[in-house]
Design an enzyme around this catalytic site. Structure first.
Site, short mmCIF file in Angstrom:
data_model
loop_
_atom_site.label_atom_id
_atom_site.label_comp_id
_atom_site.label_asym_id
_atom_site.label_seq_id
_atom_site.Cartn_x
_atom_site.Cartn_y
_atom_site.Cartn_z
CD GLU A 1 -23.26 7.29 -27.05
OE1 GLU A 1 -23.07 6.69 -28.11
OE2 GLU A 1 -22.91 6.84 -25.93
CD GLU B 1 -19.61 7.66 -23.92
OE1 GLU B 1 -18.53 7.83 -23.31
OE2 GLU B 1 -19.85 6.66 -24.59
CG PHE C 1 -24.90 -13.55 -30.89
CD1 PHE C 1 -25.45 -13.03 -32.05
CD2 PHE C 1 -25.74 -13.93 -29.88
CE1 PHE C 1 -26.83 -12.88 -32.17
CE2 PHE C 1 -27.11 -13.80 -29.99
CZ PHE C 1 -27.65 -13.27 -31.14
CE LYS D 1 -16.91 6.54 -19.42
NZ LYS D 1 -18.03 6.24 -20.21
CG ASN E 1 -19.53 8.75 -28.72
OD1 ASN E 1 -18.75 8.50 -27.81
ND2 ASN E 1 -20.66 8.11 -28.89
CG ASN F 1 -22.53 -2.34 -22.74
OD1 ASN F 1 -23.66 -1.90 -22.53
ND2 ASN F 1 -21.75 -2.77 -21.77
CD GLU G 1 -25.77 6.72 -11.31
OE1 GLU G 1 -24.99 7.69 -11.29
OE2 GLU G 1 -25.85 5.94 -12.26
#
Lengths: 490, 166
Positions: free
Chosen positions: A275, A288, A348, A116, A290, A235, A200
Site C-alpha cells: 500500500e 504498509e 451510515f 510497522k 498486507n 478509513n 514529516e
C-alpha cells in the site's frame, strides 16, 4: 495438487474460494460458527465442521479448532481468506509444525511486514520510497525549522504518541512551525505524557494506491498493477478500482518495481499488497504491506484475467508461477462497490437484520461490460452483529473507465434489497458525481462531497421524466382507466 | 423527496408495446419494453430508448419511486382531484421539540428519568445498546418529564419516543 483444502473463513470470501477450488477439482471443507450453520458457504462446501460460538474469538480465531478440523477431515492445506487468522504468523507456523500447508506467505514475511517499524526498515533497504521526514527527537523551534526546511513544506508536526487527531498540526510555512511546534509539544505532554515530536511531509489530498504482488517459492515475484481505493469512509474502503486514474505508465512501472523489490526482500511467496499513499502530483510513499488476499482483489482479476485464489493455491503447493511480468497487461477498467448493511441516511449507522428480499443484478455480460457479484448470502439470510456488515461486493468491468462507471450505475439500479438499510443509493450518488467521473479522487472525497452526510440527491430532468412516466404506466396498469391525468411530484 | 411542487398535466396513450406520456407543452415521452407487474419492486423499461430500473413502492395516491440516489413520491391524479389536492393544507411536520427519540433501533439498557423529574440540557436520560455499543441518550433541552416510553429491557425502533416533556 492438493486434493482437499480447508477454508478458515466465512461469508463471501469462503464462497469465492470454494468456487475456484471446484474449478480446480479440489474438495473443500469450511468451518462454521453457530451463527453460520445455515450459510451459503456451508451449503456449497463438500464438508463442513462446526467450530464454536458466534463470536469470532470462540470460533474463527481459534487455531486449535482449525487444526483439529483439518485432522478430522484430512484437509492438506488451509486458505485463511482475509481478516481472522490470515495475518497471524503464529498460526502459519503452527500449521507448518502440524504438516499442514498455509495458503499464504511464509511466517517470516508475515512477521516482517506486520510490524510497522520493521516493515519501514525493510522498505528503506529495498529502495522503496517512504514519506520524507525526521525520525528522532527534535530539540527546539530552530531545530524544527531546519528539519521542516529540509523536508519541504507543507509538513506535519506530529506527537510520537499522538492519535485520534490529537497532537497533529500542519505547517505551511516557517511561521506555522514557530507557532505549531511549541503548541503540539505542549499538547503531547498534556495528553500523552510524552513530548517527543517528529516532522514529516504532509501530503495534501492524498490518494490510496496499492500494488498487487504475487510470488512463488522459487524466488519469482511479479506485480499485477495497481488498485486505487481512495473512496473511504472512516478509513474503511467503499469503492475501489483498477487501474488508477492518477497513474501514468512511468509511475505505474516505478511503483510496481518498488513493490516487487520489497516483496523480494522478504522472500514473499504468495499474493500480497503493497500500500502507498500518493500525492496528486503522482509522488508516492510506502504505507504498509498486507500479507494476504485483499477484499478488493476482484478488480485486479477483472483487468488481468488472473484468478488470484488459484495462484495462491498453486504457489502454496510449490508450483512455479506460470507467467512472467512481461506476460501481464491491463485490459479495460474495473470498479468495485461494497454493499454494506448500513443506513446512509442516518450517518451510515450499521443496520443489521434479515435480507427479506435479496436480488442482485445478473452476473456476466451486460452489453460490452461485465458484472460480477461476490456474495455469501441468499434471500432470507441474516446479516448478524457478529461479523463485518458487508452484504456483497458488486464489481463491473468495461473497456474503459467511463463504461465501467456506467455499468456500475446500471447494476446498482438493478440490485434489490429489502429488510435492512443498505448503501446502494449512496454508491449510486457517487457514480453520478462529476468529480468521481473525472477521476479527481482523494481519501477526503466523502468528507469533501458529503460534508453533512448523505440525504439523497435532487432528481435530474431525466429522472423527473422517468419517474413521471413510470408512475403513469404503473397507475394505468393498476386502474386501466383512460382520462387525462395529472402527475404531481412532491 | 423533491423539494417544492412540480405539477404537470399529461395525456397518456397506450399503444401495445409502447406507452406514451405527453406533457401539457406537447413534449412526448416514450416508454418501451416495460417490465413490471403490480407487486414487483423494480420497474424496468426504456425511456426514449435509454434503459433504466427504478425501485417502486405503492404509496398514498401514487408511488414512491427511487432511481439511483433520487427519491420522490409521485401522485397520479385526475385533473379534478389534483385541483382539490391543491386545496389541502400542507402537512405539518410533527413537533418533536418536546420529545427525546431513540436515534437508532436497539435495546434499552436503562431509562434514567421518571415522570415529574426535571432534566437539564445535556443530562443523560437513557442508554440504548445497538451493535454491542452502548449509546448514552442526552436531553437536548431542559424540561420536566411528562411520560417515559419504554423501560429497561425493551427493544426500541429508530425514532421511537423515549421521553416526552410536559
Amino acid at each position: 495438487m492438493f486434493s482437499k483444502i480447508l477454508i478458515a473463513n466465512r461469508g463471501e470470501i469462503a464462497v469465492r474460494i470454494i468456487k475456484t477450488c471446484r474449478r480446480m477439482g479440489i474438495a473443500t471443507v469450511v468451518v462454521y460458527s453457530e451463527a453460520d450453520a445455515d450459510s451459503m458457504a456451508v451449503e456449497m462446501a463438500d464438508e463442513s465442521v462446526f467450530i464454536g460460538g458466534a463470536p469470532a474469538a470462540e470460533s474463527y480465531l481459534v487455531a486449535d479448532k482449525i487444526v483439529a478440523a483439518c485432522r478430522a477431515t484430512g484437509a492438506q492445506a488451509v486458505h485463511p481468506g482475509f481478516g481472522f487468522l490470515s495475518e497471524n504468523a503464529g498460526f502459519a507456523k503452527r500449521l507448518a509444525d502440524e504438516g499442514i500447508v498455509f495458503i499464504g506467505p511464509n511466517p517470516r514475511a508475515i512477521e516482517a511486514m506486520g510490524d510497522k517499524i520493521e516493515s519501514k526498515k525493510f522498505a528503506a533497504k529495498a529502495g522503496v520510497s517512504t514519506v520524507p521526514g525526521h525520525v528522532g527527537e527534535i530539540d527546539d523551534v530552530p531545530h524544527a525549522l531546519k528539519i521542516a526546511g529540509e523536508v519541504g513544506y507543507p509538513v506535519m508536526i506530529k506527537a510520537s504518541a499522538g492519535g485520534g487527531g490529537k497532537g497533529i498540526r500542519v505547517a505551511w510555512n516557517e511561521k506555522d512551525v514557530e507557532e505549531g511546534f511549541p503548541a503540539v509539544r505542549a499538547e503531547a505532554k498534556a495528553s500523552f505524557g510524552d513530548d517527543r515530536i517528529f516532522i514529516e511531509k504532509f501530503i495534501e489530498s492524498p490518494r490510496h494506491i496499492e500494488i498487487q504482488v504475487l510470488g512463488d517459492k522459487h524466488g519469482h515475484v511479479v506485480h499485477l498493477f495497481e488498485r486505487e481505493c481512495s473512496i473511504q469512509r472512516r478509513n474503511q474502503k467503499v469503492i475501489e478500482e483498477a487501474p488508477s486514474p492518477l497513474l501514468d505508465e512511468a509511475t505505474r512501472a516505478a511503483m510496481g518495481a518498488q513493490a516487487v523489490a520489497l516483496a523480494q526482500a522478504v522472500d514473499y511467496d504468495s499474493a500480497g499488497t503493497v500500500e502507498f499513499v500518493a500525492g496528486q502530483d503522482k509522488s508516492f510513499y510506502f504505507l504498509e504491506m498486507n500479507t494476504r488476499l485483499q477484499v478488493e482483489h476482484p478488480v485486479t482479476e477483472l483487468i488481468t484475467g488472473v484468478d488470484l485464489v488459484e495462484q495462491m493455491i498453486r504457489v502454496a503447493y510449490g508450483e512455479k508461477l506460470g507467467f512472467q511480468q512481461s506476460d501481464l497487461s491491463i485490459n479495460g477498467w474495473a470498479i468495485e462497490s461494497r454493499i454494506y448493511a448500513e443506513d446512509p441516511y442516518r450517518g451510515f449507522l450499521p443496520s443489521i437484520g434479515r435480507l427479506v428480499r435479496y436480488s442482485p443484478p445478473h452476473e456476466g455480460d451486460a452489453g460490452a461490460a461485465k458484472i460480477r457479484n461476490d456474495a455469501g448470502v441468499r434471500e432470507g439470510d441474516e446479516i448478524s452483529m457478529f461479523y463485518d456488515p458487508m452484504i456483497s461486493k458488486l464489481s463491473t468491468w468495461g473497456p474503459d473507465r467511463t463504461s465501467a462507471i456506467a455499468a456500475m450505475g446500471r447494476a446498482l439500479e438493478d440490485f434489490h434489497i429489502e429488510g435492512l438499510g443498505q448503501n446502494i443509493p449512496f454508491l449510486a450518488a457517487v457514480m453520478d458525481q462529476e468529480r468521481f467521473v473525472s477521476g479527481k479522487l482523494s481519501t477526503n472525497y466523502i468528507k469533501d462531497e458529503f460534508p453533512d452526510g448523505f440525504h439523497g440527491v435532487e432528481p435530474t430532468p431525466f429522472q423527473r421524466d422517468l419517474m413521471a412516466a413510470a408512475a403513469c404506466a404503473m397507475h394505468r396498469r393498476l386502474t386501466a382507466r383512460s382520462a387525462p391525468q395529472l402527475v404531481r411530484d412532491e | 423527496m423533491i423539494a417544492g411542487h412540480d405539477q404537470r398535466l399529461v395525456r397518456v396513450t397506450n399503444g401495445g408495446e409502447r406507452f406514451a406520456v405527453t406533457f401539457e407543452d406537447g413534449r412526448p415521452l416514450h416508454l418501451t419494453e416495460i417490465d413490471w407487474r403490480p407487486g414487483l419492486p423494480l420497474f424496468k423499461a426504456k425511456l426514449d430508448g435509454k434503459p433504466f430500473t427504478a425501485s417502486v413502492k405503492p404509496a398514498a395516491e401514487g408511488f414512491q419511486i427511487r432511481h439511483r440516489a433520487a427519491l420522490a413520491h409521485v401522485l397520479v391524479l385526475t385533473p379534478r382531484s389534483a385541483e382539490l389536492h391543491q386545496k389541502l393544507p400542507p402537512k405539518q411536520a410533527a413537533d418533536t421539540s418536546k420529545l427525546i427519540l431513540s436515534p437508532m433501533p436497539g435495546l434499552v439498557v436503562s431509562l434514567d428519568v421518571e415522570p415529574g423529574q426535571s432534566v437539564q440540557a445535556g443530562q443523560a436520560v437513557a442508554v440504548v445498546e445497538a451493535m454491542k455499543m452502548q449509546n448514552i441518550i442526552r436531553a437536548e433541552r431542559e424540561g420536566v418529564v411528562k411520560t417515559v416510553g419504554p423501560k429497561a429491557g425493551d427493544s426500541v425502533a429508530a425514532d421511537e419516543v423515549l421521553v416526552e416533556f410536559a
